[in-house]
Enzyme design. Structure first.
Site, PDB file in Angstrom:
ATOM      1  N   CYS A  20       0.830  -1.209   0.000  1.00 12.48           N
ATOM      2  CA  CYS A  20       0.000   0.000   0.000  1.00 12.48           C
ATOM      3  C   CYS A  20       0.868   1.264   0.000  1.00 12.48           C
ATOM      4  O   CYS A  20       1.548   1.547  -0.963  1.00 12.48           O
ATOM      5  CB  CYS A  20      -0.980  -0.060   1.176  1.00 12.48           C
TER       6      CYS A  20
ATOM      7  N   GLU B 175      -1.976  -8.827   4.369  1.00  8.38           N
ATOM      8  CA  GLU B 175      -1.960  -9.238   5.779  1.00  8.38           C
ATOM      9  C   GLU B 175      -3.355  -9.378   6.363  1.00  8.38           C
ATOM     10  O   GLU B 175      -3.511  -9.946   7.438  1.00  8.38           O
ATOM     11  CB  GLU B 175      -1.142  -8.244   6.616  1.00  8.38           C
TER      12      GLU B 175
ATOM     13  N   HIS C 194      -3.670  -5.156   0.680  1.00  8.44           N
ATOM     14  CA  HIS C 194      -3.162  -5.549   2.005  1.00  8.44           C
ATOM     15  C   HIS C 194      -3.205  -7.074   2.150  1.00  8.44           C
ATOM     16  O   HIS C 194      -4.235  -7.622   2.542  1.00  8.44           O
ATOM     17  CB  HIS C 194      -4.024  -4.918   3.102  1.00  8.44           C
TER      18      HIS C 194
END
Ligand code: XMP
Length: 504
Positions: A76, A164, A162
């Site tokens: 990002c 994660e 993202h």
């Protein structure tokens, strides 16, 4: 190990978490870290950020880090920062929030073994508008043509999404590709080694000094104390502040638990002190600050009495992130968790925070290794300010007694219902709202209780628990029947975000 450089994203710690779950040690560093301090890092991940690379004073990494000859993955903001550094342009607009389809464009070691297209989680306003020299685009979306890039020769990779977060379906695989295939990081992170190393470290750093530990009844401070007790035995003095904001039987349950492990606990009755100080205080942050300050004063008093040099805290990684602006200080502050944010700058005690690098589930595993019972380590988290932040608005003895009773009923019923421990945290919140009811042909005008049951992994994000209606009905019936002051029970169906888990 893999170093995660924090630009202040709320999900930075999830990156580290996911890497550690692969058995690879990951540590978070502020964006201001010097390259020399990263000598153990085999690879770097640059996090997202609440900032924009287009703003005048946007955060950057030390320029020397770009010269390190190790793989770097930008996520990002980290991706945009990398793109900018290597000469790309960044544009405003084309914002994407939430679920997005990512199309893979070019074969990439970062994107191996993932479906095409793949569903990812986006959260950005700016986007990379042109590619830097020597880079190629590896993904796009319906809105942005450059949603990922790579330079295999330079070992630089970037993605706009993202990986994660849970909702990025192949996110873990993307991180795995980076950590295991591209970086080929050492897989040497396990919790048994952590315990023995930490015991050694505590012994060496504490020496002959005394340590005080404020036990809250929560898993974190208990596990921290048991760990330090292993290391230094009687040099550890554990005490429990009964601030009057505790749940039913809290104090005795903790005392018994610790005594089975051979640890003595001094209980300090400070109910009057805390409750008087909270009188008529309605603002949540003010309540938190008062409770935090009184805790510290009590810690200092006990420490002075036994001439302690260290104060033990059960601080976890997420506490650091949410409370003090994250590792970088750039993250938005959500709440003042009393055990991190409230410590006075001139405090004479040194802090001992052996769990500071760990996530909740890791702490639970360590607790079990150290001999705590399954039932105890699976206890729902209980915040330091206790019931004080579960009574909306001002706190007094009467409201506390009402909430304590209702909360005990909820916990009793949860024990029966939630044998598979789907609920990560469940509690009741007393609302300062009275409504009209009817009981036994009589009009009632009593308070409202909200039930909050959430599923989570680490408390950073959470979804509300879809409890069967009949269980909810049983809890509601019992509370309205057994707690005279409550005539209405409501169920909180807000996830985090946008809500937080606690109401204050
Ligand atoms: P929130 O409400 O921020 O809570 O979504 C996330 C997790 O943190 C716990 N919490 C605290 N724990 N001291 C603590 O030790 C605090 O001041 C504090 N405030 C919130 C909360 O119960 C949840 O598990």
């Amino acid at each position: 190990m893999i170093a995660v450089i924090d630009f202040g994203s709320q999900t930075t710690q999830l990156i580290a978490r996911k890497i550690r779950e692969m058995g690879i040690f990951a540590e978070i560093f502020p964006n201001t870290i010097a390259p020399e301090a990263l000598d153990k890092a085999q690879g770097l991940i640059l996090s997202g950020s609440p900032e924009s690379t287009l703003s005048d004073h946007h955060p950057e990494i030390h320029p020397g880090i770009w010269d390190l000859n190790i793989p770097i993955l930008g996520i990002c903001y980290g991706f945009q920062s990398m793109a900018l550094h290597y000469g790309a342009s960044i544009a405003k607009g084309k914002r994407e929030y939430g679920r997005t389809e990512l199309h893979l464009l070019h074969s990439s070691p970062l994107m191996q073994n993932i479906s095409n297209p793949t569903t990812v989680w986006m959260s950005h306003e700016d986007s990379v508008a042109s590619l830097p020299e020597n880079f190629e685009a590896i993904a796009d979306t319906a809105s942005i043509p450059i949603a990922g890039m790579q330079s295999i020769k330079m070992k630089r990779f970037g993605i706009q999404c993202h990986p994660e977060v849970y909702h990025s379906v192949d996110g873990v695989q993307i991180l795995r590709n980076f950590a295991e295939k591209i970086v080929q990081a050492d897989k040497d992170w396990n919790l048994s080694d952590f315990v023995s190393q930490e015991i050694e470290l505590i012994r060496n750093s504490v020496g002959q000094a005394m340590v005080v530990a404020g036990i809250s009844g929560g898993v974190d401070s208990t596990v921290a104390s048991v760990l330090v007790h292993r290391a230094i035995g009687p040099q550890l003095h554990c005490f429990f502040v009964d601030h009057g904001l505790l749940r039913e039987n809290e104090c005795s349950e903790v005392s018994v638990m610790l005594s089975t492990l051979g640890i003595k606990l001094e209980v300090l009755d400070r109910k009057e002190l805390f409750i008087n100080a909270l009188k008529d205080i309605e603002d949540p942050e003010e309540k938190r600050k008062i409770i935090g300050r009184l805790f510290i004063e009590t810690f200092e008093e006990v420490a002075g009495r036994i001439n302690a040099k260290y104060l033990l805290q059960g601080t976890l990684y997420p506490d650091v992130i949410e409370s003090s602006g994250g590792v970088s200080g750039l993250a938005a502050k959500i709440k003042s968790h009393h055990n991190v944010g409230g410590l006075p700058k001139d405090m004479k005690l040194h802090l001992l925070e052996p769990l500071k690098m760990l996530f909740k589930d890791e702490v639970r595993k360590i607790g079990k290794e150290l001999g705590l019972s399954e039932q105890f380590v699976q206890r729902h988290p209980f915040p330091g300010p206790g019931l004080g932040i579960r009574i909306i608005g001002s706190v007094d003895e009467h409201k506390l007694a009402v909430l304590r009773k209702a909360d005990a009923i909820l916990r009793e019923e949860l024990k029966i219902y939630d044998t598979r421990q789907k609920v990560w945290q469940g509690f009741a919140v007393l609302l300062p709202i009275r409504s009209v009811g009817v009981m036994g042909d009589q009009r009632t005008y009593q308070w409202t209780l909200a039930l909050r049951l959430v599923e989570s992994v680490d408390g950073m994000t959470a979804t509300w628990h879809k409890i069967p209606h009949e269980v909810l009905e049983m809890i509601s019936n019992r509370i309205t029947n057994e707690v005279y002051e409550i005539n209405r029970v409501v169920y909180d169906i807000t996830s985090k975000p946008p809500g937080t888990i606690e109401w204050e």
